[in-house]
Enzyme design. Structure first.
Site, PDB file in Angstrom:
ATOM      1  N   HIS A  76       0.847  -1.199   0.000  1.00  0.00           N
ATOM      2  CA  HIS A  76       0.000   0.000   0.000  1.00  0.00           C
ATOM      3  C   HIS A  76       0.878   1.243   0.000  1.00  0.00           C
ATOM      4  O   HIS A  76       2.005   1.218   0.476  1.00  0.00           O
ATOM      5  CB  HIS A  76      -0.935   0.010   1.212  1.00  0.00           C
ATOM      6  CG  HIS A  76      -0.212  -0.155   2.515  1.00  0.00           C
ATOM      7  ND1 HIS A  76       0.198  -1.380   2.990  1.00  0.00           N
ATOM      8  CD2 HIS A  76       0.197   0.751   3.433  1.00  0.00           C
ATOM      9  CE1 HIS A  76       0.812  -1.223   4.144  1.00  0.00           C
ATOM     10  NE2 HIS A  76       0.834   0.065   4.440  1.00  0.00           N
TER      11      HIS A  76
ATOM     12  N   HIS B  23       0.781   5.134   1.387  1.00  0.00           N
ATOM     13  CA  HIS B  23       0.097   6.130   2.224  1.00  0.00           C
ATOM     14  C   HIS B  23       0.020   7.450   1.459  1.00  0.00           C
ATOM     15  O   HIS B  23       1.010   7.887   0.866  1.00  0.00           O
ATOM     16  CB  HIS B  23       0.898   6.408   3.494  1.00  0.00           C
ATOM     17  CG  HIS B  23       0.982   5.259   4.438  1.00  0.00           C
ATOM     18  ND1 HIS B  23       0.193   5.158   5.548  1.00  0.00           N
ATOM     19  CD2 HIS B  23       1.779   4.156   4.441  1.00  0.00           C
ATOM     20  CE1 HIS B  23       0.499   4.048   6.206  1.00  0.00           C
ATOM     21  NE2 HIS B  23       1.465   3.422   5.555  1.00  0.00           N
TER      22      HIS B  23
END
Ligand code: 5GP
Ligand code: ZN
Length: 145
Positions: free
Chosen positions: A108, A110
């Site tokens: 992922h 941020h």
């Protein structure tokens, strides 16, 4: 949602459960390969995550085209954050491994809005490096690229 794209999944992974719709999230957007949602422990208001739908833990194992799709999603979210929330700045951060502070081993990025003096420990003062040391590491990396 099921798994129409046949992405690799890990039944014990919190983000796989979010992708599968088994755990709720504040979903910002979704496409074939990615999903974006609000972080539940925001560093600052507007902190969001762009996440691969498939379960690949880190940057060295995810297919390049999926990583590119996650980056594209991160850009879309960052544009919305910048345009709508007008933060002082935005960091895109992607951690790999415990030593880098990764707590969820499912790739992922941020999208992290910044505020003045928010105390987020991401930035550092410049300290000039030793040229010979930089060059020695450079040679090792260049040799494997
Ligand atoms: P990492 O530490 O792996 O770079 O980032 C993981 C992020 O996922 C953290 O910022 C954490 O707050 C967020 N997170 C962990 N569990 C959940 C969850 O169940 N839902 C949401 N929306 N975010 C989560
Ligand atoms: Zn996962």
């Amino acid at each position: 949602m099921s798994n129409p794209g046949n992405h690799p999944t890990d039944g014990s992974c919190i983000f796989c459960k979010i992708v599968a719709g088994q755990i709720p999230c504040f979903k910002l957007l979704e496409d074939d390969m990615t999903i974006a949602f609000m972080d539940i422990n925001p560093v600052n208001p507007g902190h969001a995550l762009a996440v691969a739908k498939g379960h690949w833990p880190t940057v060295d194992v995810i297919p390049a085209e999926v990583l590119a799709a996650v980056a594209k999603t991160a850009q879309r979210v960052a544009k919305a954050v910048i345009g709508e929330l007008k933060p002082h700045g935005v960091n895109l951060l992607q951690a790999n491994g415990e030593g880098a502070g990764q707590s969820v081993p499912h790739l992922h990025i941020h999208i992290m809005p910044r505020r003045p003096n928010d105390g987020v420990a991401l930035n550092w003062e410049y300290t000039p490096g030793d040229k010979a040391g930089i060059e020695a590491i450079y040679k090792r990396l260049k040799a494997v690229l």
